[in-house]
Design a protein around this motif. Structure first.
Motif, PDB file in Angstrom:
ATOM      1  N   MET A   1      41.538  22.482  87.003  1.00 18.85           N
ATOM      2  CA  MET A   1      41.543  23.519  85.985  1.00 18.85           C
ATOM      3  C   MET A   1      42.207  22.986  84.716  1.00 18.85           C
ATOM      4  O   MET A   1      43.277  22.387  84.772  1.00 18.85           O
ATOM      5  N   ASP A   2      41.574  23.176  83.577  1.00 19.03           N
ATOM      6  CA  ASP A   2      42.059  22.665  82.292  1.00 19.03           C
ATOM      7  C   ASP A   2      43.211  23.531  81.794  1.00 19.03           C
ATOM      8  O   ASP A   2      43.069  24.752  81.635  1.00 19.03           O
ATOM      9  N   TRP A   3      44.369  22.893  81.522  1.00 20.91           N
ATOM     10  CA  TRP A   3      45.541  23.631  81.048  1.00 20.91           C
ATOM     11  C   TRP A   3      45.251  24.351  79.740  1.00 20.91           C
ATOM     12  O   TRP A   3      45.731  25.472  79.511  1.00 20.91           O
ATOM     13  N   SER A   4      44.455  23.772  78.865  1.00 23.64           N
ATOM     14  CA  SER A   4      44.161  24.427  77.590  1.00 23.64           C
ATOM     15  C   SER A   4      43.418  25.741  77.807  1.00 23.64           C
ATOM     16  O   SER A   4      43.593  26.705  77.051  1.00 23.64           O
ATOM     17  N   ASP A   5      42.576  25.815  78.856  1.00 21.51           N
ATOM     18  CA  ASP A   5      41.882  27.059  79.168  1.00 21.51           C
ATOM     19  C   ASP A   5      42.861  28.108  79.701  1.00 21.51           C
ATOM     20  O   ASP A   5      42.719  29.304  79.421  1.00 21.51           O
ATOM     21  N   VAL A   6      43.851  27.659  80.469  1.00 24.16           N
ATOM     22  CA  VAL A   6      44.860  28.586  80.976  1.00 24.16           C
ATOM     23  C   VAL A   6      45.691  29.133  79.809  1.00 24.16           C
ATOM     24  O   VAL A   6      46.049  30.323  79.792  1.00 24.16           O
ATOM     25  N   ARG A   7      45.983  28.306  78.830  1.00 20.84           N
ATOM     26  CA  ARG A   7      46.701  28.776  77.635  1.00 20.84           C
ATOM     27  C   ARG A   7      45.909  29.861  76.932  1.00 20.84           C
ATOM     28  O   ARG A   7      46.467  30.859  76.457  1.00 20.84           O
ATOM     29  N   VAL A   8      44.598  29.686  76.850  1.00 23.05           N
ATOM     30  CA  VAL A   8      43.744  30.698  76.233  1.00 23.05           C
ATOM     31  C   VAL A   8      43.811  31.993  77.041  1.00 23.05           C
ATOM     32  O   VAL A   8      43.930  33.091  76.474  1.00 23.05           O
ATOM     33  N   PHE A   9      43.723  31.877  78.358  1.00 24.89           N
ATOM     34  CA  PHE A   9      43.798  33.055  79.229  1.00 24.89           C
ATOM     35  C   PHE A   9      45.093  33.830  78.978  1.00 24.89           C
ATOM     36  O   PHE A   9      45.085  35.064  78.816  1.00 24.89           O
ATOM     37  N   LEU A  10      46.222  33.142  78.917  1.00 28.25           N
ATOM     38  CA  LEU A  10      47.500  33.803  78.709  1.00 28.25           C
ATOM     39  C   LEU A  10      47.587  34.431  77.325  1.00 28.25           C
ATOM     40  O   LEU A  10      48.101  35.547  77.165  1.00 28.25           O
ATOM     41  N   ALA A  11      47.074  33.726  76.327  1.00 33.30           N
ATOM     42  CA  ALA A  11      47.122  34.258  74.965  1.00 33.30           C
ATOM     43  C   ALA A  11      46.300  35.534  74.844  1.00 33.30           C
ATOM     44  O   ALA A  11      46.728  36.512  74.211  1.00 33.30           O
TER      45      ALA A  11
END
Length: 283
Positions: A1-11
């Motif tokens: 899982m791409d960390w940058s995508d998780v950052r988007v999810f949290l934002a």
């Protein structure tokens, strides 16, 4: 899982919309939308319900939110640890403080710091909200309440003196009365401010004409003769056309606290800035 995508999810989960999330991430609306879709495709789950009021977490989204925050904390801890290992005074130092503190207290500190460390860039974020140091919203924060995170190294710098001010060409009000005068106070929606209560207690017959969450705005309006206000002494003593009222007991002081995350304690540029702050400001 791409960390940058998780950052988007949290934002998106925290902001409630793609546009607001894009501003937080300093990205674009379409990019945030694409990254969120990529995450949903990768997990095979619909993580948000798209409503007229914004993006709302689905049951699947809520089930992974805490795990995503843990992933965020681990990533930020790694970032802080790597940054903390850089001892040479160069790079960026991000400060968070109230507008008046940045405009009237920090300038001599920044002048001295820049003269000694010209390769370090300083960014000042001013807001009434409390910045999250664990999430690297800032490297160093100044505030009037202590930090409640055990990972924050903090120090009480000083007790900031306040004074009551009025425009130079306005006659003194009658202490204990204030009839015919107006008051400029802090915005009550931010909570109770001891200086506002003090001001109203000393001039009970004066009407409030302006509330603001910005001390500089209060100072400028006071200098224009709009009313009486209480200001931190570094503000009131530096704004032209203001004079401090005499014959009064001193308004309540507020403690100024400085804090930074313990993972950055060995960061050279931050340590250098903290040393100058302590030498210049601490009492």
């Amino acid at each position: 899982m791409d960390w940058s995508d998780v950052r988007v999810f949290l934002a998106v989960a925290r902001a409630g919309s793609l546009g607001a999330a894009a501003r937080i991430l300093k990205s674009s609306h379409p990019t945030v939308g694409r990254r969120l879709k990529a995450l949903e495709d990768a997990t095979g789950q619909i993580l948000f319900q798209r409503t007229a009021d914004g993006y709302v977490l689905t049951d699947e989204g809520r089930s992974i939110f805490a795990l995503a925050e843990q992933m965020e904390e681990n990533a930020l801890a790694l970032e802080r640890r790597l940054a903390g290992g850089l001892r040479e005074p160069e790079g960026l130092v991000r400060l968070a403080c109230a507008d008046w503190f940045g405009g009237y207290v920090l300038p001599p500190v920044l002048r001295e710091f820049n003269a000694q460390f010209p390769s370090v860039e300083v960014e000042i974020l001013t807001s009434s909200r409390l910045f999250n140091l664990a999430r690297r919203e800032a490297d160093l924060a100044f505030r009037i309440v202590p930090f409640n995170n055990r990972d924050i190294i903090q120090r009480r710098l000083l007790d900031m003196p306040y004074g009551a001010y009025i425009a130079k060409d306005v006659p003194d009000p009658v202490i204990g009365d204030g009839k015919g005068y107006r008051l400029l106070t802090m915005d009550a929606s931010l909570g109770t401010f001891p200086d506002t209560l003090w001001l109203q207690d000393h001039f009970p017959r004066a009407d409030i004409v302006l509330r603001s969450n910005n001390r500089h705005v209060q100072a400028q309006m006071c200098a224009q003769g709009l009313g009486i206000t209480v200001l931190p002494r570094p503000v009131g003593d530096q704004v032209p056309n203001l004079r401090r009222l005499g014959g009064l007991d001193e308004p309540p002081m507020r403690s100024i606290w400085m804090g930074y995350h313990r993972d950055l304690r060995d960061l050279g540029r931050l340590r250098a800035f903290v040393d100058i702050v302590i030498a210049r400001i601490a009492t």
